[in-house]
Design an enzyme around this catalytic site. Structure first.
Site, PDB file in Angstrom:
ATOM      1  N   GLY A 184     -25.156  38.978   1.758  1.00  0.00           N
ATOM      2  CA  GLY A 184     -25.672  38.317   2.950  1.00  0.00           C
ATOM      3  C   GLY A 184     -25.997  36.666   2.268  1.00  0.00           C
ATOM      4  CB  SER A 185     -29.035  34.697   3.054  1.00  0.00           C
ATOM      5  OG  SER A 185     -28.621  34.796   3.948  1.00  0.00           O
TER       6      SER A 185
END
Lengths: 576, 91
Positions: A296-297
């Site tokens: 993810g981020s």
């Protein structure tokens, strides 16, 4: 003088020739028989007699060699072998009076009934009790029970129990490594018992060394880079976070930013290696090294770093985030919260997917791939731990534009937690990627420069913004220290579909002025309501980082009242 | 000639006797060495057990429990922490 009695003494008569010959012959024959016998013994039965003689005074004895200890970076034991004794019998030769059996049961802390059932089982051989303390075994033997024998063994103890379980692993039969470091370093730790031939006297004392048959090779001690205080701290906070968020699993890694050494590596769920009879294999896995997840981020800083290096953007360049939606081909990517135009700094601070995707699409796939690859994604981290995985990073020639966009914010590739923590050494160490190590190294370690000092510092500044009000993780702040880090909240894929299950993560470093530690936290499937990286993993980072810096005596680089939480009631805008 | 032979015989007997005594001596020393080595092994085992015990008692989990529960220690709130700079200490 009187004459001698007139008794006539017959002069010695000669034996008749035949008798003399007979006696002579008989004696001679006896001599020949003796000679023959001795020759026979000397030549024909020599081997047998020599072995019989040797069996009476010469013994081959085993020289035990114990397994080396595993210690932490300060020399505190994490795994030790000590001798124990097992008691065994041949069932048909075991003979104990009921009273002896009662005494034996008392010594072994069991009941006479249980002992007699054990004696009645199938097979000739049976263990009465395994791995007893030597004193207990001696007390049992002192009862003088017929047919009761002892056997020397080693047993491995793990004082750290469940805290260090997955890192160290354990040994199986005959004290040989079976999991974890115990397995990987078997050749180093394992001792080879030697043997030698000696002459003993009738009391059983050794009086002479004849020959060493095999010299024993004692196991060597092994020092890990782990700091058991930090390990415990990491474990305790991880456990609390997993329980608070009703999560399925979790992992936490603490890395020394200057040397790349792993100072703590905690996993949940765990097990006690000292009592592992009925533990599921699943709990034994060192998830931080052997499992991958979509980050993810937490990947966004690498996208930004690649673009900064390529000169496509500057920290204050403005990116239009298209009202939080961007359509590429048939697919649309979203931001969790709409924002207007954002600077590059704000893309990290607010964790905008659209912003990261637009920046990524301005770069050739090859450039982005090289950045990810050089940061260590897609290759095994080489910690020396068995079963560590490389994660998945596909070659850039196969990337479609939508994939390039999603990879910029950490979907469509997979990493393990140690890789992720290690990759952040680039931002902590002015652009150098440090090799990660599970074994103690001395002094600073040379890294490989990946990005320029300026890029590394710019990204570090953006990561600090993310932990300040207006960022995605104000919960990650630490009193007295400036921290920098990035949240990640990734949906899990099951059967090729994205589900409503999440992996919440946070990777960060402190103190920002000269980072000493990198802490990476991953919480798998939090289901206590919250699932954002900032609110699930952020507080874990904060408490571990704060306590670790205090423990290591790292000078503060901010006043102790530096923690600025957004005013109550404001929403912390989290990304997905 | 006979004298020389008798002399040699005496020397031979002396040598033989000294061989016997030194053999005996060597064996006694070996027994002693063995005993000391057994003691060394025993100490080694004991060292292992003691360091195991030390590690077990000194595990951070136990130290923390004792500090919190028996000694009622707690971490000070950030507002009650004062940071002393090394430079100030030097003055």
């Amino acid at each position: 003088m009187r004459a001698a009695p007139k008794k006539h003494v017959a002069p010695p008569t000669e034996l008749p020739g035949v008798r003399a010959l007979l006696v002579f012959g008989a004696v001679g024959l006896l001599f020949i028989m003796l000679l023959g016998r001795s020759l026979w013994l000397q030549w024909m039965e020599n081997d047998f007699l020599q072995s019989q003689g040797a069996a009476r005074f010469s013994r081959a004895i085993e020289v035990p060699a114990h397994r080396g200890r595993i210690v932490d970076r300060f020399g505190d034991a994490l795994a030790i072998s000590t001798p124990v004794k097992s008691l065994w019998v041949f069932r048909d030769r075991f003979d104990a009076t009921p009273e002896q059996l009662r005494h034996l049961a008392r010594v072994l802390e069991t009941t006479p009934q249980q002992l007699s059932t054990r004696m009645k089982g199938d097979g000739e051989f049976a263990f009465v009790a395994r791995q007893l303390a030597p004193e207990t075994a001696e007390r049992a033997l002192a009862l003088g029970i017929q047919g009761l024998n002892e056997q020397n063994e080693y047993r491995r103890y793990y004082p750290g129990g469940d805290v260090t379980a997955q890192v160290i692993g354990f040994t199986g039969d005959k004290d040989a490594g079976q999991e974890g470091i115990e397995l990987a370093q078997q050749a180093w730790l394992g001792g080879t018992p030697g043997s030698r031939r000696v002459i003993i006297n009738r009391r059983g004392d050794i009086v002479e060394d004849v020959a060493a048959i095999h010299a024993p090779q004692a196991g060597r001690d092994l020092a890990l880079s782990v700091d058991s205080r930090l390990q415990y701290l990491a474990f305790r906070e991880l456990q609390a976070a997993v329980e608070r968020n009703k999560a399925k699993a979790g992992g936490l890694v603490v890395i020394d930013a200057k040397s790349g050494e792993i100072l703590a590596l905690a996993n949940w769920p765990t097990y006690n290696p000292n009592r592992r009879d009925k533990v599921a294999r699943d709990r034994m896995r060192n998830r931080a090294l052997t499992d991958t997840f979509e980050p993810g981020s937490t990947m966004k800083p690498f996208t930004i770093a690649a673009a900064l290096e390529a000169g496509k953007i500057r920290p204050d360049s403005v990116i239009h985030t298209e009202a939080g939606e961007l359509t590429i081909g048939k697919q649309t990517i979203h931001d969790a919260h709409r924002a207007g135009p954002l600077t590059v700094e704000q893309v990290i601070q607010k964790s905008s997917n659209v912003g990261a995707a637009k920046i990524a699409l301005s770069l050739p796939a090859e450039t982005l791939w090289r950045m990810f690859s050089e940061a260590g994604f897609g290759t095994v981290p080489k910690t020396g731990f068995p079963g560590e995985v490389a994660g998945r990073l596909r070659p850039p020639t196969t990337w479609k534009p939508i994939e390039q966009a999603t990879m910029s914010y950490g979907h469509g590739l997979s990493v393990n937690l140690v890789q992720l923590a290690r990759a952040y050494t680039i931002f902590a160490d002015d652009g150098e990627l440090k090799p990660v190590a599970l074994f103690k190294t001395d002094g600073a370690v040379a890294g490989r420069p990946i990005v320029s000092v300026k890029t590394a510092r710019d990204v570090r500044h953006m990561l600090e913004l993310a932990t300040l009000p207006g960022g995605t993780a104000p919960q990650a702040q630490v009193p007295g220290y400036r921290v920098a880090g990035k949240t990640g909240t990734a949906r899990k894929i099951e059967g090729g579909e994205y589900t409503r299950k999440y992996v919440a993560s946070f990777v960060g470093m402190a103190p920002v002025s000269s980072p000493r530690l990198i802490v990476a936290v991953m919480i798998d499937e939090p289901s206590g309501g919250d699932y954002y990286g900032g609110s699930v993993a952020g507080p874990v980072f904060s408490s571990v980082m704060g306590a670790a810096l205090r423990m290591l005596g790292v000078p503060t680089d901010a006043p102790v009242d530096n923690v600025v939480l957004p005013p109550p009631g404001t929403r912390i805008e989290e990304e997905t | 000639m006979t004298r020389v032979n008798i002399l040699l015989l005496c020397v031979l007997i002396l040598c033989a006797l000294s061989l016997v005594t030194s053999r005996h001596h060597a064996r006694r020393l070996t027994v002693e060495l063995e005993r000391e080595q057994a003691r060394a092994r025993q100490f080694d085992v004991e060292y292992g057990q003691l360091s195991l015990e030390q590690s077990t008692w000194g595990m951070p989990a136990r130290v923390e429990k004792v500090a919190r529960e028996s000694l009622h220690m707690q971490l000070p709130a950030p507002s009650r922490v004062e940071v002393v700079e090394a430079a100030e200490k030097a003055k």
